[in-house]
Design a protein around this motif. Sequence first.
Motif, PDB file in Angstrom:
ATOM      1  N   MET A  37       0.823  -1.211   0.000  1.00  0.00           N
ATOM      2  CA  MET A  37       0.000   0.000   0.000  1.00  0.00           C
ATOM      3  C   MET A  37       0.859   1.262   0.000  1.00  0.00           C
ATOM      4  O   MET A  37       0.467   2.283  -0.585  1.00  0.00           O
ATOM      5  CB  MET A  37      -0.941  -0.016   1.205  1.00  0.00           C
ATOM      6  CG  MET A  37      -2.003  -1.088   1.141  1.00  0.00           C
ATOM      7  SD  MET A  37      -3.230  -0.982   2.464  1.00  0.00           S
ATOM      8  CE  MET A  37      -2.261  -1.523   3.870  1.00  0.00           C
ATOM      9  N   ALA A  38       2.020   1.200   0.631  1.00  0.00           N
ATOM     10  CA  ALA A  38       2.906   2.371   0.684  1.00  0.00           C
ATOM     11  C   ALA A  38       3.408   2.765  -0.694  1.00  0.00           C
ATOM     12  O   ALA A  38       3.647   3.950  -0.959  1.00  0.00           O
ATOM     13  CB  ALA A  38       4.083   2.104   1.619  1.00  0.00           C
ATOM     14  N   THR A  39       3.558   1.788  -1.602  1.00  0.00           N
ATOM     15  CA  THR A  39       4.001   2.141  -2.961  1.00  0.00           C
ATOM     16  C   THR A  39       2.967   3.029  -3.651  1.00  0.00           C
ATOM     17  O   THR A  39       3.326   3.911  -4.435  1.00  0.00           O
ATOM     18  CB  THR A  39       4.242   0.885  -3.807  1.00  0.00           C
ATOM     19  OG1 THR A  39       3.020   0.140  -3.950  1.00  0.00           O
ATOM     20  CG2 THR A  39       5.287  -0.020  -3.166  1.00  0.00           C
ATOM     21  N   GLY A  40       1.687   2.805  -3.378  1.00  0.00           N
ATOM     22  CA  GLY A  40       0.648   3.665  -3.936  1.00  0.00           C
ATOM     23  C   GLY A  40       0.571   5.001  -3.228  1.00  0.00           C
ATOM     24  O   GLY A  40       0.298   6.039  -3.853  1.00  0.00           O
ATOM     25  N   MET A  41       0.818   4.989  -1.919  1.00  0.00           N
ATOM     26  CA  MET A  41       0.784   6.240  -1.156  1.00  0.00           C
ATOM     27  C   MET A  41       1.855   7.211  -1.643  1.00  0.00           C
ATOM     28  O   MET A  41       1.688   8.436  -1.536  1.00  0.00           O
ATOM     29  CB  MET A  41       0.972   5.948   0.335  1.00  0.00           C
ATOM     30  CG  MET A  41       0.771   7.147   1.243  1.00  0.00           C
ATOM     31  SD  MET A  41      -0.904   7.835   1.174  1.00  0.00           S
ATOM     32  CE  MET A  41      -1.805   6.555   2.064  1.00  0.00           C
ATOM     33  N   VAL A  42       2.944   6.689  -2.186  1.00  0.00           N
ATOM     34  CA  VAL A  42       3.980   7.562  -2.754  1.00  0.00           C
ATOM     35  C   VAL A  42       3.375   8.458  -3.830  1.00  0.00           C
ATOM     36  O   VAL A  42       3.588   9.686  -3.833  1.00  0.00           O
ATOM     37  CB  VAL A  42       5.141   6.727  -3.332  1.00  0.00           C
ATOM     38  CG1 VAL A  42       6.090   7.609  -4.143  1.00  0.00           C
ATOM     39  CG2 VAL A  42       5.909   6.031  -2.223  1.00  0.00           C
ATOM     40  N   ALA A 100       7.026  -8.010  -7.241  1.00  0.00           N
ATOM     41  CA  ALA A 100       6.348  -7.739  -8.515  1.00  0.00           C
ATOM     42  C   ALA A 100       5.682  -6.368  -8.503  1.00  0.00           C
ATOM     43  O   ALA A 100       5.780  -5.604  -9.477  1.00  0.00           O
ATOM     44  CB  ALA A 100       5.310  -8.833  -8.788  1.00  0.00           C
ATOM     45  N   VAL A 101       5.013  -6.035  -7.390  1.00  0.00           N
ATOM     46  CA  VAL A 101       4.381  -4.714  -7.262  1.00  0.00           C
ATOM     47  C   VAL A 101       5.431  -3.613  -7.335  1.00  0.00           C
ATOM     48  O   VAL A 101       5.238  -2.587  -8.006  1.00  0.00           O
ATOM     49  CB  VAL A 101       3.577  -4.629  -5.946  1.00  0.00           C
ATOM     50  CG1 VAL A 101       3.161  -3.182  -5.661  1.00  0.00           C
ATOM     51  CG2 VAL A 101       2.348  -5.518  -6.007  1.00  0.00           C
ATOM     52  N   ALA A 102       6.560  -3.813  -6.641  1.00  0.00           N
ATOM     53  CA  ALA A 102       7.623  -2.807  -6.642  1.00  0.00           C
ATOM     54  C   ALA A 102       8.167  -2.575  -8.040  1.00  0.00           C
ATOM     55  O   ALA A 102       8.407  -1.427  -8.450  1.00  0.00           O
ATOM     56  CB  ALA A 102       8.748  -3.243  -5.702  1.00  0.00           C
ATOM     57  N   ILE A 103       8.355  -3.649  -8.806  1.00  0.00           N
ATOM     58  CA  ILE A 103       8.870  -3.521 -10.174  1.00  0.00           C
ATOM     59  C   ILE A 103       7.877  -2.765 -11.049  1.00  0.00           C
ATOM     60  O   ILE A 103       8.245  -1.833 -11.774  1.00  0.00           O
ATOM     61  CB  ILE A 103       9.181  -4.912 -10.763  1.00  0.00           C
ATOM     62  CG1 ILE A 103      10.370  -5.543 -10.032  1.00  0.00           C
ATOM     63  CG2 ILE A 103       9.474  -4.811 -12.258  1.00  0.00           C
ATOM     64  CD1 ILE A 103      10.615  -6.999 -10.406  1.00  0.00           C
ATOM     65  N   GLY A 140     -11.719  -2.584  -4.859  1.00  0.00           N
ATOM     66  CA  GLY A 140     -10.730  -1.569  -4.505  1.00  0.00           C
ATOM     67  C   GLY A 140     -10.618  -0.491  -5.563  1.00  0.00           C
ATOM     68  O   GLY A 140     -10.547   0.705  -5.241  1.00  0.00           O
ATOM     69  N   ALA A 141     -10.612  -0.903  -6.843  1.00  0.00           N
ATOM     70  CA  ALA A 141     -10.488   0.069  -7.929  1.00  0.00           C
ATOM     71  C   ALA A 141     -11.702   0.997  -7.988  1.00  0.00           C
ATOM     72  O   ALA A 141     -11.553   2.216  -8.175  1.00  0.00           O
ATOM     73  CB  ALA A 141     -10.314  -0.654  -9.260  1.00  0.00           C
ATOM     74  N   LEU A 142     -12.901   0.443  -7.805  1.00  0.00           N
ATOM     75  CA  LEU A 142     -14.113   1.258  -7.871  1.00  0.00           C
ATOM     76  C   LEU A 142     -14.183   2.260  -6.716  1.00  0.00           C
ATOM     77  O   LEU A 142     -14.487   3.440  -6.919  1.00  0.00           O
ATOM     78  CB  LEU A 142     -15.352   0.362  -7.858  1.00  0.00           C
ATOM     79  CG  LEU A 142     -15.600  -0.442  -9.148  1.00  0.00           C
ATOM     80  CD1 LEU A 142     -16.735  -1.438  -8.947  1.00  0.00           C
ATOM     81  CD2 LEU A 142     -15.906   0.494 -10.312  1.00  0.00           C
ATOM     82  N   ILE A 143     -13.896   1.798  -5.513  1.00  0.00           N
ATOM     83  CA  ILE A 143     -13.944   2.704  -4.361  1.00  0.00           C
ATOM     84  C   ILE A 143     -12.857   3.764  -4.472  1.00  0.00           C
ATOM     85  O   ILE A 143     -13.100   4.957  -4.252  1.00  0.00           O
ATOM     86  CB  ILE A 143     -13.810   1.916  -3.046  1.00  0.00           C
ATOM     87  CG1 ILE A 143     -15.019   1.000  -2.851  1.00  0.00           C
ATOM     88  CG2 ILE A 143     -13.678   2.878  -1.857  1.00  0.00           C
ATOM     89  CD1 ILE A 143     -14.915   0.092  -1.641  1.00  0.00           C
ATOM     90  N   GLY A 144     -11.646   3.339  -4.815  1.00  0.00           N
ATOM     91  CA  GLY A 144     -10.553   4.303  -4.966  1.00  0.00           C
ATOM     92  C   GLY A 144     -10.830   5.307  -6.059  1.00  0.00           C
ATOM     93  O   GLY A 144     -10.599   6.512  -5.896  1.00  0.00           O
ATOM     94  N   PHE A 168      -5.910   7.353  -7.319  1.00  0.00           N
ATOM     95  CA  PHE A 168      -6.670   6.792  -6.199  1.00  0.00           C
ATOM     96  C   PHE A 168      -7.257   5.427  -6.552  1.00  0.00           C
ATOM     97  O   PHE A 168      -7.400   4.564  -5.671  1.00  0.00           O
ATOM     98  CB  PHE A 168      -7.747   7.775  -5.743  1.00  0.00           C
ATOM     99  CG  PHE A 168      -7.218   8.846  -4.838  1.00  0.00           C
ATOM    100  CD1 PHE A 168      -7.227   8.678  -3.470  1.00  0.00           C
ATOM    101  CD2 PHE A 168      -6.674  10.013  -5.358  1.00  0.00           C
ATOM    102  CE1 PHE A 168      -6.725   9.656  -2.624  1.00  0.00           C
ATOM    103  CE2 PHE A 168      -6.162  10.998  -4.525  1.00  0.00           C
ATOM    104  CZ  PHE A 168      -6.186  10.826  -3.157  1.00  0.00           C
ATOM    105  N   ALA A 169      -7.595   5.208  -7.827  1.00  0.00           N
ATOM    106  CA  ALA A 169      -8.028   3.869  -8.240  1.00  0.00           C
ATOM    107  C   ALA A 169      -6.871   2.877  -8.091  1.00  0.00           C
ATOM    108  O   ALA A 169      -7.063   1.726  -7.664  1.00  0.00           O
ATOM    109  CB  ALA A 169      -8.528   3.903  -9.681  1.00  0.00           C
ATOM    110  N   MET A 170      -5.671   3.318  -8.438  1.00  0.00           N
ATOM    111  CA  MET A 170      -4.492   2.480  -8.293  1.00  0.00           C
ATOM    112  C   MET A 170      -4.253   2.129  -6.825  1.00  0.00           C
ATOM    113  O   MET A 170      -3.949   0.977  -6.484  1.00  0.00           O
ATOM    114  CB  MET A 170      -3.270   3.225  -8.861  1.00  0.00           C
ATOM    115  CG  MET A 170      -2.038   2.369  -9.055  1.00  0.00           C
ATOM    116  SD  MET A 170      -0.626   3.350  -9.621  1.00  0.00           S
ATOM    117  CE  MET A 170      -1.320   4.157 -11.053  1.00  0.00           C
ATOM    118  N   VAL A 171      -4.429   3.115  -5.945  1.00  0.00           N
ATOM    119  CA  VAL A 171      -4.270   2.859  -4.509  1.00  0.00           C
ATOM    120  C   VAL A 171      -5.319   1.857  -4.037  1.00  0.00           C
ATOM    121  O   VAL A 171      -5.039   0.981  -3.210  1.00  0.00           O
ATOM    122  CB  VAL A 171      -4.376   4.177  -3.708  1.00  0.00           C
ATOM    123  CG1 VAL A 171      -4.435   3.906  -2.210  1.00  0.00           C
ATOM    124  CG2 VAL A 171      -3.183   5.073  -4.017  1.00  0.00           C
TER     125      VAL A 171
END
Length: 447
Positions: free
Chosen positions: A83-88, A301-304, A144-148, A344-347
Amino acid sequence: MSDQTPNPAPSARRSILSTLEVDTRLLGMIGAFVVIALAFQMWTGFKAIPDVMNPIAWFSEGRFMTPRNIFNLSIQTVSVAIMATGMVFVIVTRHIDLSVGALLATTTAVMGMTQTQILPNALGLELGHPLIPWITILAGLLTGALIGGFQGYLIGYQAIPAFIVTLGGLLIWRNVAWHMTDGQTIGPLNETYMLFGGINGTLGVFWSWVVGLLAAVASAVGLLLARRNKVRHEFPVKPVWAEGALIAIVVAAILGFVAVMNAYSVPDRVVARDFERWGCEVAEGCTAGYGIPYSVLLLIAVAIVMTIIAQRTRLGRYIFATGGNPDAAELSGINTKLLTVKIFAMVGVLCALGGIVASARLGYHTNDIGILDELRVIAAAVIGGTALAGGVGTIYGAIIGALIMQSLQSGMAMVGVDAPYQNIVVGFVLVLAVWIDIQYRKLSGAK
């Protein structure tokens, strides 16, 4: 007039760092983690043998740097780090998201209900059906995508401040999750789904070495290709010795991590239950190591992917341009409103991924899952060097920040520090990290 000559050591150190093109922030974060690890290794050793006044004995008897604890530390870090990668991206664009913990709870509630009640009742699929985990994960990601995306729409197109929208989201989605489950714990969950939790799903020793060697080769080749591209475009490059040193450090770090994961032995009673799974012909005398957890592979994988988005795509360039100067970005033709929705959808998707790991590790969806995760995620991003003023942040920094946060909490729990004092220390570290970042920017002349 003094005849003394200036000490060349500082300039020499700066020259070496500049030659290696070392990110001083990254170096500082790694140094902080090493200091924390050494401190808790000594502290736990002292707790084990308080009557022995020998620091070497304390270090050898410590429990923090054991393969078991490092394995557990890695799987405990994954959910927050994802989640922190998206918060960036959120903070880089000068927003904030206080709803990530509640959104994680809602997505895990959806996934828990999907696999235990909705699919069995609507389609007659039993919990062990092979399609259950994948339909469940898809449902969680879409939720998650819809709410974000909806929260991003309110922020971008309706001009409601992100603080207000996500603060409301924190209250709304936490209680939506409670309403969906009637406040009950949902489980047990599908066995395949629980493989993403950590100790229930690992590669084993052999495949961990295979993955580690492939990752080491890929990293070395990637660094060499990057050097060749710089030479082709006549950009300055590091000396050959510096490039070789960097490759050696990266390869050693990868293989060292794999060795530590493999060194955590599976208990004999666990091997005896299913010795063939661990590559043994008989249970007696069989020894096996866990290896790399699937959840850690998911984080990698998420980090890459997030790093590629940040550094190699138009979306990433737009994100950092908007964070650097929103007005100029909009005047240059960037649709900042749609960009906010995308971020925000990505988060939201990343919250669902974090929720998969968190609920799979527990084996259940619980009402308190993800509580205070919003603060941990924001702290991880900030400790990792993401500037609250916007425009600056790295994916790897957020992951190391999450690791530092989890190391502090795990270490303090191991030495018996009460939870309130743990939160005091974490809060102090967060403020200290922001102060250090401000001072660093003043000294380096960065904005």
